[in-house]
Design an enzyme around this catalytic site. Structure first.
Site, short mmCIF file in Angstrom:
data_model
loop_
_atom_site.label_atom_id
_atom_site.label_comp_id
_atom_site.label_asym_id
_atom_site.label_seq_id
_atom_site.Cartn_x
_atom_site.Cartn_y
_atom_site.Cartn_z
N ASP A 60 0.80 -1.19 -0.12
CA ASP A 60 -0.17 0.11 -0.15
C ASP A 60 1.00 1.20 -0.01
OD1 ASP A 60 -1.61 2.03 0.46
OD2 ASP A 60 -2.84 1.20 2.06
N HIS A 175 -4.64 12.55 13.99
CA HIS A 175 -5.57 12.58 12.97
C HIS A 175 -6.96 11.86 13.27
CE1 HIS A 175 -2.86 14.59 10.33
NE2 HIS A 175 -2.05 13.43 10.29
N ASP A 212 3.50 18.94 13.68
CA ASP A 212 3.64 18.01 12.68
C ASP A 212 3.20 18.75 11.31
OD1 ASP A 212 3.17 14.83 12.19
OD2 ASP A 212 1.88 15.94 10.90
N HIS A 214 1.09 17.74 9.12
CA HIS A 214 -0.27 17.71 8.42
C HIS A 214 -0.98 18.30 9.50
CE1 HIS A 214 1.91 14.38 6.68
NE2 HIS A 214 1.05 14.54 5.62
N ASP A 305 7.91 15.44 10.50
CA ASP A 305 7.83 15.27 9.13
C ASP A 305 7.76 16.86 8.58
OD1 ASP A 305 5.37 15.79 10.25
OD2 ASP A 305 4.11 14.09 9.21
N TYR A 345 9.13 10.61 8.86
CA TYR A 345 9.19 9.61 7.78
C TYR A 345 10.56 9.70 7.35
CZ TYR A 345 4.51 9.90 9.18
OH TYR A 345 3.22 9.86 9.93
#
Length: 663
Positions: A60, A175, A212, A214, A305, A345
């Protein structure tokens, strides 16, 4: 002002600094928990390698950058820097179902619980019900450990067993929503921690800082109507073209109902944001509002990230930037800070940034931050928009003149390119952490290897040195402060006579210089992190201290003088920035790039020696108490200076007014 003026000599290896805080005469609100963190010490580190026991079982490309090595590499790097042994180990526990349901529904909890006995095909089908999530038979156990580890950290900080700490957890949480896993996140660790702290300790003001890359929409949804939680998030947005692709991630999502003003979104509308952009967002958005909010606890959604080299964020912030961000947050909430791992990451960038965060929590000296301190136009546009949107809700922004912008510089660019759309999905594991790394990842690895060697240095053996004449003041010093003996008398006279022959005959002045130079010498030779010295001839002592710094070879020194003082210093060479905060207007001097006079009408703190020594040594964080807004006169004076100086000092910019193209 006292007869013996205080000269604070504080040097963080690279130059002299002076930190000032406002004094509040109002008492802090009565707290319902045991308020004893002033004496708390130590940094907790919470980690259990069992949280590495789940992984993606099928192909994935959207999910395969979320790997166990994220935790393993971070912990190994902490061991490499000998930080694990300096931290206080706190055991991990599972979060209970009751604790998880502080945020999540029982129906969703049952879905996650059911994955423990599923085969691979069943796990895939459940995962497909959510956005960018995968399940494994061990996911439920690890997610409960992540919740429990976060709550263990909160308990350790709130009980006073430690001052602060970090929880290395997996899966991340910011999230996830009441009824849904999302973006690698299963249970919302930080949101659960905030609800838990409010219930168990009766907290009324909690600050959540999410750095972060995001947007932590899950946290925003939980607290958007709750004025007891101030949520701050910066995130890659690109006009809603970057994941999670939500309109409510923009600057004008300020909260709902009673929670209006308590949701601060700083959207980054382009990639490549760096250290100066992140610091500017802190200086002009978060910190003013946070000091007004007066949090009782700080929770940090520590996603890395947003750091250099990360394939998700594509930003340029270097690891030491997170050290500085952590340091600023430690000045709030009496130092009660809980950092909880979220994303990250690029393994080298992630692990070095984690280490810089923990070093700062341990109160190691901050490294010099890299890069030119000049935020980009797009960052300033976002900052202006956030300040304009929140002007109705915060006294610190009430005199803000700039209004939100709609014609943003980045909108004219072709942000709908195919390659941009590709970056809004998750890159593959091979691109990020696999054996066939991309050229960009390899380049980031090499840069970080070299960069960390340049910025890191051994921690001096002494935290704070002091030379205090008054026995009463010396008695008030924290036990950790090392009292220095004066400089060798003959050596001192030789040094002084080369500058001023007559001064050698003044015993009182020589005694003061002995105090100052004994401490300063210790700092310059990296035997102490910082220091405090008492002088009855402060202006003379400052002059000699600066000369000693330049003779030693320093190229940039910041000198902040609080109080009315006459100094004749040569500022033409640009080696020194002198700021004088005084009550008497300096009519004969005009502000320039290297001389700034701030006519500030405030009372002088009485217990100055004790307070400064405690702040320098890290024994306690100054309690600013209940927020008292600055007078309109003082605010306008600062705005006048900012307008005058922002072309020279670009970090002062918080609006695009008078922006010069290319500057």
């Amino acid at each position: 002002m006292r007869e013996a003026e205080l000269l604070r000599v504080s040097l963080r290896i690279h130059g002299l600094t002076k930190e000032t805080g406002r004094e509040n005469k109002e008492a802090a609100p009565q707290q319902r928990y045991k308020d004893s963190p002033a004496m708390a010490s130590g940094t907790a580190l919470i980690y259990d390698d069992e949280m590495t026991s789940y992984k993606l079982l099928w192909d994935d490309p959207e999910c395969d950058i979320e790997v166990p090595e994220r935790l393993l590499s971070s912990y190994e790097q902490l061991k490499h820097y000998h930080l694990v042994e300096r931290c206080i180990h706190v055991p991990v526990r599972e979060g209970t179902e009751e604790e998880i349901m502080l945020v999540h529904s029982s129906e969703y909890l049952e879905v996650v619980k059911s994955t423990q006995t599923m085969n691979e095909e069943e796990l895939r089908r459940v995962s497909e019900n959510y956005d960018a999530v995968y399940f494994h038979p061990n996911t439920y156990r690890c997610a409960k450990l992540a919740v429990g580890a976060t709550l263990q950290l909160v308990d350790s900080v709130m009980s006073g067993k430690v001052r602060n700490g970090m929880a290395l957890v997996r899966p991340p949480g910011h999230h996830s929503q009441r009824n849904a896993a999302n973006g690698f996140c299963v249970f919302n660790n930080v949101a659960i921690a905030a609800q838990y702290a409010k219930r168990r300790y009766g907290l009324q003001r909690i600050l959540i800082v999410d750095w972060d890359v995001h947007h932590g929409q899950g946290v925003q949804y939980v607290f958007e109507e709750d004025p007891s939680v101030l949520y701050y998030s910066w995130h890659r947005y690109e006009h809603q073209q970057f994941w999670p692709l939500l309109r409510e991630s923009d600057y004008d999502a300020v909260g709902q109902g009673k929670g209006k003003g308590f949701n601060l979104n700083v959207p980054w509308n382009k990639v490549g944001m760096g250290n100066s952009d992140y610091l500017a967002a802190f200086f002009h958005v978060l910190l003013p509002v946070a000091f007004e909010f007066v949090p009782e606890l700080i929770l940090v959604s520590s996603g890395y990230d947003s750091g250099i080299g990360d394939p998700e964020g594509q930003m340029n912030a270097t690891p030491e930037c997170f050290a500085h961000l952590t340091h600023f947050l430690m000045q709030l909430a009496n130092g009660r800070l809980c950092a909880v791992l979220e994303g990250g990451y690029h393994l080298k960038s992630l692990s070095e940034s984690v280490c810089m965060t923990v070093k700062t929590l341990l109160r190691d000296p901050l490294p010099q931050i890299a890069g030119e301190m000049a935020p980009c136009l797009s960052a300033i546009e976002s900052i202006q928009n956030v300040r304009g949107a929140h002007k109705p809700y915060w006294k610190c922004l009430m005199y803000e003149e700039a209004t939100p912008l709609h014609d943003l510089s980045t909108k004219s660019q072709q942000i709908m390119k195919a390659e941009l759309i590709q970056t809004s999905t998750h890159p593959t594991a091979e691109q990020a952490v696999g054996t066939t790394k991309s050229d960009e990842a390899i380049k980031a690895d090499r840069f970080l290897e070299s960069h960390m060697k340049k910025i890191l240095f051994p921690v001096p053996p002494v935290k704070t040195a002091a030379a205090i004449v008054s026995k009463a003041d010396a008695h008030l010093l924290p036990v950790s402060v090392q009292v220095e003996m004066e400089m060798n008398a003959q050596e001192l006279k030789t040094f002084v006579s080369a500058f001023d022959v007559e001064l050698v005959k003044e015993e009182k002045a020589l005694l003061s210089l002995q105090n100052v130079l004994a401490v300063l010498d210790k700092i310059l030779k990296k035997k102490a992190c910082n220091g405090i010295a008492e002088s009855s001839v402060a202006s003379v002592s400052i002059t000699f201290a600066l000369k000693h710094c330049f003779d030693f070879g320093l190229q940039r020194v910041l000198c902040i003088v609080v109080g009315d003082m006459d100094l004749e210093l040569d500022l033409d060479d640009g080696k020194m920035l002198l700021m004088n905060i005084c009550q008497k207007q300096q009519t004969e001097k005009t502000n320039s790039k290297y001389y700034i006079s701030l006519n500030w009408k405030e009372d002088t703190e009485i217990k100055l020696v004790q307070s400064v020594a405690k702040a320098l040594s890290g024994v306690s964080t100054p309690d600013f108490g209940a927020y008292t807004p600055a007078s309109q006169e003082n605010v306008l004076e600062i705005k006048r200076l900012r307008d005058q100086l922002q072309q020279e000092w670009k970090m002062l910019r918080c609006s695009v007014r008078n922006w010069v193209s290319g500057s």
